[in-house]
Scaffold this motif. Structure first.
Motif, PDB file in Angstrom:
ATOM      1  N   ASP A  86      54.472 -42.642  43.171  1.00  0.00           N
ATOM      2  CA  ASP A  86      53.785 -41.578  42.451  1.00  0.00           C
ATOM      3  C   ASP A  86      52.170 -41.978  42.637  1.00  0.00           C
ATOM      4  N   LEU A  87      51.205 -41.005  43.022  1.00  0.00           N
ATOM      5  CA  LEU A  87      50.130 -41.220  43.020  1.00  0.00           C
ATOM      6  C   LEU A  87      49.157 -40.229  42.021  1.00  0.00           C
ATOM      7  N   SER A  88      49.669 -39.567  41.158  1.00  0.00           N
ATOM      8  CA  SER A  88      49.402 -38.582  40.419  1.00  0.00           C
ATOM      9  C   SER A  88      49.600 -38.562  39.009  1.00  0.00           C
ATOM     10  N   ASP A  89      50.768 -38.177  38.490  1.00  0.00           N
ATOM     11  CA  ASP A  89      51.285 -38.081  37.054  1.00  0.00           C
ATOM     12  C   ASP A  89      51.530 -39.354  36.628  1.00  0.00           C
ATOM     13  N   GLU A  90      52.171 -40.593  37.072  1.00  0.00           N
ATOM     14  CA  GLU A  90      52.133 -41.957  36.341  1.00  0.00           C
ATOM     15  C   GLU A  90      52.059 -42.758  37.800  1.00  0.00           C
ATOM     16  N   PRO A  91      50.696 -42.805  38.179  1.00  0.00           N
ATOM     17  CA  PRO A  91      50.095 -43.545  39.295  1.00  0.00           C
ATOM     18  C   PRO A  91      50.783 -45.234  39.240  1.00  0.00           C
ATOM     19  N   ASP A 130      41.254 -33.782  48.479  1.00  0.00           N
ATOM     20  CA  ASP A 130      41.716 -34.564  49.321  1.00  0.00           C
ATOM     21  C   ASP A 130      43.122 -35.356  48.964  1.00  0.00           C
ATOM     22  N   ARG A 131      43.252 -35.263  47.732  1.00  0.00           N
ATOM     23  CA  ARG A 131      44.397 -36.175  47.082  1.00  0.00           C
ATOM     24  C   ARG A 131      45.571 -35.818  47.495  1.00  0.00           C
ATOM     25  N   ILE A 132      46.537 -36.745  47.589  1.00  0.00           N
ATOM     26  CA  ILE A 132      47.962 -36.401  47.586  1.00  0.00           C
ATOM     27  C   ILE A 132      48.623 -37.064  46.462  1.00  0.00           C
ATOM     28  N   VAL A 133      49.816 -36.229  46.083  1.00  0.00           N
ATOM     29  CA  VAL A 133      50.456 -36.400  44.855  1.00  0.00           C
ATOM     30  C   VAL A 133      51.179 -37.824  44.971  1.00  0.00           C
ATOM     31  N   TYR A 134      51.997 -37.881  46.168  1.00  0.00           N
ATOM     32  CA  TYR A 134      52.882 -39.079  46.258  1.00  0.00           C
ATOM     33  C   TYR A 134      52.951 -39.392  47.750  1.00  0.00           C
ATOM     34  N   MET A 135      53.657 -40.583  47.916  1.00  0.00           N
ATOM     35  CA  MET A 135      53.921 -40.932  49.328  1.00  0.00           C
ATOM     36  C   MET A 135      55.052 -42.028  49.332  1.00  0.00           C
ATOM     37  N   VAL A 150      50.137 -53.978  52.568  1.00  0.00           N
ATOM     38  CA  VAL A 150      49.093 -53.390  51.546  1.00  0.00           C
ATOM     39  C   VAL A 150      49.765 -53.210  50.178  1.00  0.00           C
ATOM     40  N   ALA A 151      48.963 -53.757  49.260  1.00  0.00           N
ATOM     41  CA  ALA A 151      49.478 -53.642  47.802  1.00  0.00           C
ATOM     42  C   ALA A 151      49.360 -52.295  47.086  1.00  0.00           C
ATOM     43  N   VAL A 152      50.423 -51.885  46.332  1.00  0.00           N
ATOM     44  CA  VAL A 152      50.602 -50.524  45.697  1.00  0.00           C
ATOM     45  C   VAL A 152      49.258 -50.374  44.987  1.00  0.00           C
ATOM     46  N   GLN A 153      48.767 -51.271  44.381  1.00  0.00           N
ATOM     47  CA  GLN A 153      47.335 -51.032  43.689  1.00  0.00           C
ATOM     48  C   GLN A 153      46.201 -50.551  44.657  1.00  0.00           C
ATOM     49  N   ALA A 154      46.408 -51.375  45.909  1.00  0.00           N
ATOM     50  CA  ALA A 154      45.076 -50.823  46.743  1.00  0.00           C
ATOM     51  C   ALA A 154      45.337 -49.288  47.235  1.00  0.00           C
ATOM     52  N   LEU A 155      46.608 -48.689  47.123  1.00  0.00           N
ATOM     53  CA  LEU A 155      46.762 -47.464  47.780  1.00  0.00           C
ATOM     54  C   LEU A 155      46.401 -46.726  46.465  1.00  0.00           C
ATOM     55  N   LEU A 156      46.715 -47.204  45.211  1.00  0.00           N
ATOM     56  CA  LEU A 156      46.421 -46.397  43.978  1.00  0.00           C
ATOM     57  C   LEU A 156      44.923 -46.188  44.165  1.00  0.00           C
ATOM     58  N   ASN A 157      44.057 -47.444  44.154  1.00  0.00           N
ATOM     59  CA  ASN A 157      42.766 -47.301  44.221  1.00  0.00           C
ATOM     60  C   ASN A 157      42.113 -46.331  45.145  1.00  0.00           C
ATOM     61  N   GLU A 158      42.610 -46.616  46.383  1.00  0.00           N
ATOM     62  CA  GLU A 158      42.185 -45.600  47.587  1.00  0.00           C
ATOM     63  C   GLU A 158      42.280 -43.947  47.281  1.00  0.00           C
ATOM     64  N   GLU A 159      43.265 -43.754  46.576  1.00  0.00           N
ATOM     65  CA  GLU A 159      43.781 -42.419  46.339  1.00  0.00           C
ATOM     66  C   GLU A 159      42.860 -41.903  45.158  1.00  0.00           C
ATOM     67  N   ALA A 160      42.728 -42.859  44.235  1.00  0.00           N
ATOM     68  CA  ALA A 160      41.707 -42.425  42.958  1.00  0.00           C
ATOM     69  C   ALA A 160      40.218 -42.246  43.423  1.00  0.00           C
ATOM     70  N   ALA A 161      39.800 -43.001  44.395  1.00  0.00           N
ATOM     71  CA  ALA A 161      38.294 -42.655  44.875  1.00  0.00           C
ATOM     72  C   ALA A 161      38.361 -41.461  45.884  1.00  0.00           C
ATOM     73  N   ALA A 162      39.325 -40.927  46.393  1.00  0.00           N
ATOM     74  CA  ALA A 162      39.401 -39.605  47.142  1.00  0.00           C
ATOM     75  C   ALA A 162      38.790 -38.400  46.437  1.00  0.00           C
TER      76      ALA A 162
END
Length: 141
Positions: free
Chosen positions: A91-96, A67-72, A51-63
């Motif tokens: 980073d999924l939150s501050d600087e995605p 239900d969001r998580i800050v990092y993984m 999976v691409a990082v961008q796909a993970l960022l997009n999924e998290e942004a749509a949550a």
């Protein structure tokens, strides 16, 4: 593709490389052996293969916000192949999208500090993009 959630205060370690089951077992063992306490919720699900990082960022942004998580952390091909088994902190939150590598020996410190918001991505890594301890003095890695 909704993102899994970590258990309790553990950090999510998402497997993205499925080339070697033995390597995955070794990675989990190395991260678990780095501390006496459990710091990871490991997820091995083929829908996240390569999976691409961008796909993970997009999924998290749509949550939903609750239900969001800050990092993984991602267990990718580098994690599986490198003898230090460095997961990729994401980073999924501050600087995605911001990332750095965390060798297994330092994973408990980073995971624990992330879980209590005592650390952020800005000052976490050295010039190579790898965390080497809080004082940065670990020249052996």
């Amino acid at each position: 593709m909704s993102l899994p959630r970590p258990n309790d205060l553990t950090s999510l370690v998402l497997r993205t490389d499925f080339g070697d089951e033995g390597a995955w077992d070794t990675v989990r063992a190395a991260h678990d052996a780095a501390d006496e306490y459990r710091h990871a919720t490991y997820v091995s699900d083929y829908r996240f293969a390569a999976v691409a990082v961008q796909a993970l960022l997009n999924e998290e942004a749509a949550a939903e916000e609750d239900d969001r998580i800050v990092y993984m952390f991602l267990a990718d091909a580098t994690t599986m192949d490198d003898p230090d088994h460095p997961v990729l902190a994401l980073d999924l939150s501050d600087e995605p999208g911001r990332t750095f590598r965390v060798p297994a020996r330092w994973f408990p410190e980073v995971a624990a500090n992330f879980s209590i918001a005592n650390m952020d991505f800005a000052d976490a890594a050295d010039g190579s993009g790898t965390f080497r301890g809080f004082d940065g003095a670990d020249a052996s890695q």
